[in-house]
Design a protein around this motif. Structure first.
Motif, PDB file in Angstrom:
ATOM      1  N   PHE A  43      -3.088   8.205  26.347  1.00 17.02           N
ATOM      2  CA  PHE A  43      -3.550   7.660  25.072  1.00 17.02           C
ATOM      3  C   PHE A  43      -2.992   8.464  23.901  1.00 17.02           C
ATOM      4  N   GLY A  44      -2.771   9.763  24.140  1.00 17.22           N
ATOM      5  CA  GLY A  44      -2.315  10.640  23.053  1.00 17.22           C
ATOM      6  C   GLY A  44      -0.837  10.502  22.728  1.00 17.22           C
ATOM      7  N   VAL A  45      -0.094   9.698  23.504  1.00 13.50           N
ATOM      8  CA  VAL A  45       1.351   9.580  23.276  1.00 13.50           C
ATOM      9  C   VAL A  45       1.660   8.312  22.489  1.00 13.50           C
ATOM     10  N   ARG A  46       2.351   8.475  21.385  1.00 12.74           N
ATOM     11  CA  ARG A  46       2.743   7.344  20.548  1.00 12.74           C
ATOM     12  C   ARG A  46       4.260   7.176  20.687  1.00 12.74           C
ATOM     13  N   ALA A  47       4.717   5.945  20.895  1.00  7.78           N
ATOM     14  CA  ALA A  47       6.148   5.685  21.032  1.00  7.78           C
ATOM     15  C   ALA A  47       6.740   5.287  19.692  1.00  7.78           C
ATOM     16  N   VAL A  48       7.803   5.971  19.285  1.00  6.67           N
ATOM     17  CA  VAL A  48       8.530   5.577  18.069  1.00  6.67           C
ATOM     18  C   VAL A  48      10.004   5.459  18.417  1.00  6.67           C
ATOM     19  N   GLY A  49      10.724   4.635  17.681  1.00  6.94           N
ATOM     20  CA  GLY A  49      12.158   4.473  17.906  1.00  6.94           C
ATOM     21  C   GLY A  49      12.928   5.612  17.247  1.00  6.94           C
ATOM     22  N   ALA A  50      14.140   5.876  17.760  1.00  6.72           N
ATOM     23  CA  ALA A  50      15.003   6.902  17.153  1.00  6.72           C
ATOM     24  C   ALA A  50      15.426   6.421  15.777  1.00  6.72           C
TER      25      ALA A  50
END
Ligand code: ZN
Length: 315
Positions: A43-50
């Protein structure tokens, strides 16, 4: 987690030479997918694009790599070709170059810089899920699947952004011959520690390690016991943390059981241990993916690593 852009082209590695044997390439986009699966389960990991701009990528590449190196890669065609002029000093070329691999390597650099930028924005942790790996790429040479140095690009972005000195900890199975040369050129802004397997085959015969004054190179002659290994990680982190404003971790999972390029037997719990030790430093940490080619091991390992980092139960 910073996700690498992929353009849908086949940018998988073609082959790699180990000694006199040419093996099928193991570095592929499927690695990125497996690594993301393990990280996304938190839950603590957020995905963002490069998100780093082309100009920022270009600036880092020009700062790190020679003009001849960048021109030779830029001229690569569609067919994989051996470029002996890009072999590390004193060594034979071990990977071919083609345009798709070079494009992927540039996106890996963008991903690493984007992760470093997250730290500059104030995030405590960022994980660049990138490929091909970078730590065997030096100022003017390529090798071991590496064309451009992602970890050094992250360090460069951090020092440009005023977050220095940077402690670089390389936990891939293999000695980071490229990162070593690039970090040495950064003077007091960066210090490299590496834990790796011996014998080291990616430096010219007769090269003494560590090859730079402030570097620490700890070699294990045989697969280490996890407790002994984590004690060495802890010792390195204590030393690096005392003199660093941020950490860049070149993280390889080719120390895991079943790796086609490895001979060690680490299970996911070792990576949870590494995550816990990094959390304990209280420093900002930029993780850059290096090796790790046992596809079925990658999600459990990245998952355990993030659990350790975030103080969660790894199970
Ligand atoms: Zn490796």
């Amino acid at each position: 987690m910073v996700e690498q852009r992929t353009d849908g082209l086949d940018a998988n590695s073609v082959w790699i030479r180990e000694g006199d044997v040419r093996l099928e390439g193991q570095d592929c986009d499927a690695r990125l997918m497996a690594l993301r699966v393990g990280l996304r389960r938190h839950f603590g990991v957020r995905a963002v694009g490069a998100a780093a701009a082309d100009e920022e990528v270009e600036r880092a590449l020009v700062a790190l790599h020679g003009a001849g190196h960048l021109a030779a890669l830029a001229a690569a065609g569609e067919e994989p070709a051996v470029m002996p002029e890009l072999a590390p000093p004193g060594l034979e070329p071990d990977i071919p170059v083609n345009a798709a691999l070079v494009a992927a390597a540039r996106e890996a650099v963008r991903t690493a810089i984007s992760a470093a930028d997250r730290l500059l924005e104030g995030d405590r942790y960022a994980y660049a899920v990138c490929r091909p790996p970078g730590h065997h790429a030096g100022p003017d040479f390529i090798g071991g699947y590496c064309y451009l140095n992602n970890a050094a690009a992250a360090v460069q972005a951090l020092r440009e952004g005023g977050l220095a000195p940077v402690g670089v900890l390389d936990l891939d199975l293999h000695y980071p011959n490229g990162t070593s040369e690039l970090v040495e050129r950064m003077g007091g802004d960066a210090t490299l520690h590496s834990l790796h397997a011996a014998p080291v085959t990616n430096v010219a015969a007769g090269t003494e390690l560590p090859r730079a004054p402030r570097e620490r190179a700890h070699a294990f002659a045989a697969a280490p016991d996890p407790t002994a290994y984590l004690a060495e990680v802890e010792a390195s982190l204590a030393e690096l943390a005392a003199s660093s404003a941020a950490l860049v971790v070149s993280l390889g999972y080719d120390t895991a059981e079943g790796d086609p390029h490895g001979s060690w037997h680490f299970g996911p719990e070792v990576f949870a241990g590494i995550g816990r030790l990094l959390a304990a430093t209280e420093l900002p940490v930029c993780v850059v993916q290096e090796g790790g080619y046992a596809l079925e091991a990658l999600a459990p390992c990245s998952h355990a690593f993030a659990a350790g980092l975030l103080g969660e139960d790894p199970v």
